[in-house]
Design a protein around this motif. Sequence first.
Motif, short mmCIF file in Angstrom:
data_model
loop_
_atom_site.label_atom_id
_atom_site.label_comp_id
_atom_site.label_asym_id
_atom_site.label_seq_id
_atom_site.Cartn_x
_atom_site.Cartn_y
_atom_site.Cartn_z
N VAL A 48 -37.97 -15.29 25.80
CA VAL A 48 -37.61 -16.80 25.39
C VAL A 48 -37.83 -16.73 23.76
N CYS A 49 -36.75 -17.34 23.20
CA CYS A 49 -36.89 -17.16 21.58
C CYS A 49 -38.08 -18.15 21.08
N VAL A 54 -35.70 -25.22 22.14
CA VAL A 54 -34.30 -24.97 23.13
C VAL A 54 -34.45 -24.03 24.01
N GLY A 55 -35.38 -23.17 23.76
CA GLY A 55 -35.68 -22.10 24.95
C GLY A 55 -34.56 -21.05 25.49
N CYS A 56 -33.97 -20.68 24.14
CA CYS A 56 -32.63 -19.56 24.53
C CYS A 56 -33.29 -18.45 25.07
N GLY A 57 -32.55 -17.76 26.12
CA GLY A 57 -32.99 -16.68 26.79
C GLY A 57 -32.89 -15.45 25.82
N GLN A 58 -33.59 -14.41 25.76
CA GLN A 58 -33.54 -13.15 25.00
C GLN A 58 -33.69 -11.99 25.99
N LYS A 59 -33.08 -10.93 25.63
CA LYS A 59 -33.31 -9.75 26.25
C LYS A 59 -33.85 -8.70 25.13
N VAL A 60 -35.20 -8.13 25.39
CA VAL A 60 -35.75 -7.56 24.39
C VAL A 60 -35.90 -6.28 24.91
N TYR A 61 -35.32 -5.49 24.03
CA TYR A 61 -35.18 -3.82 24.44
C TYR A 61 -36.56 -3.09 23.54
N ALA A 62 -36.95 -2.07 24.42
CA ALA A 62 -38.19 -1.22 23.71
C ALA A 62 -38.12 -0.03 23.99
N ILE A 70 -33.27 -7.10 19.90
CA ILE A 70 -33.15 -8.30 20.64
C ILE A 70 -32.01 -9.09 20.81
N GLU A 71 -31.50 -9.29 21.96
CA GLU A 71 -30.24 -9.93 21.97
C GLU A 71 -30.29 -11.15 22.95
N GLY A 72 -29.26 -11.87 22.99
CA GLY A 72 -29.14 -13.19 23.89
C GLY A 72 -29.07 -12.54 25.22
N SER A 79 -28.70 -20.80 27.12
CA SER A 79 -27.96 -20.11 25.99
C SER A 79 -26.90 -19.32 26.42
N ARG A 80 -26.72 -18.96 27.63
CA ARG A 80 -25.66 -17.98 28.20
C ARG A 80 -25.48 -16.78 27.41
N GLY A 81 -26.37 -16.28 26.66
CA GLY A 81 -26.21 -14.92 25.89
C GLY A 81 -26.06 -15.20 24.70
N ARG A 82 -26.11 -16.46 24.11
CA ARG A 82 -25.78 -16.83 22.52
C ARG A 82 -27.33 -16.80 21.96
N LEU A 83 -27.45 -16.44 20.79
CA LEU A 83 -28.51 -16.88 19.77
C LEU A 83 -28.23 -17.41 18.46
N CYS A 84 -28.83 -18.30 17.74
CA CYS A 84 -28.66 -18.83 16.64
C CYS A 84 -28.95 -17.67 15.54
N PRO A 85 -28.96 -17.70 14.42
CA PRO A 85 -29.02 -16.53 13.32
C PRO A 85 -30.67 -16.43 13.34
N LYS A 86 -31.48 -17.43 13.50
CA LYS A 86 -32.81 -17.08 13.60
C LYS A 86 -33.48 -16.35 14.89
N GLY A 87 -32.75 -16.79 16.07
CA GLY A 87 -32.96 -15.99 17.17
C GLY A 87 -32.51 -14.62 17.16
N SER A 88 -31.45 -14.35 16.54
CA SER A 88 -30.85 -13.01 16.63
C SER A 88 -31.66 -12.19 15.62
#
Length: 187
Positions: A48-49, A54-62, A70-72, A79-88
């Motif tokens: 989660v961002c 808001v609690g936007c979902g993230q996929k974290v790649y390691a 890190i992507e939505g 958030s359905r795959g979207r992130l704001c600029p800070k989240g991105s």
Amino acid sequence: MSAGKTFLSWPVLRQVTGSDRLGRGAAAKSGEDWTARTRTADKVVQSVCPYCAVGCGQKVYAKDGKVIQIEGDPDSPISRGRLCPKGSASEQLVNSPTRQTTVLYRRPHSTEWEHLDLDTATDMIADRVVESRRRTWQDTDEQGRILRRTLGFAHLGGATLDNEENYLIKKLFTALGAIQIENQARI
């Protein structure tokens, strides 16, 4: 142009003089040997961002134990795959060379910071809360009405906390007897 480049290697000139004058074919293609960072990841976890409530979902790649992208998260109902600029840009938060990873403490009247281990810092906070509560506890008022409270400390939460965290913090501080419990999102 840099010393290694010539006028003849200028991309616009190559496009105009080449077979793809409109720039819709080979001129628009990226390098064919490129591979997405997400394809080389060892592990992908959902998160989660950390920036707002808001609690936007993230996929974290390691890869090799380090966050590489890190992507939505398209599976997130929020958030359905979207992130704001800070989240991105939150990968920068994790990998920044200036990220603080230890507890810093500045003693009263000191001009220097010192490093503390997490257990020591947590114990210092707990001791101060218990002492402040003991010292400022109000069981009853002047008329004998039950108060069971302290005005010795308060809590101001941040907007980066989600509803569950705010709920638990409210319960904790209420149980400790604090009545001044607020959140930045409400102010």
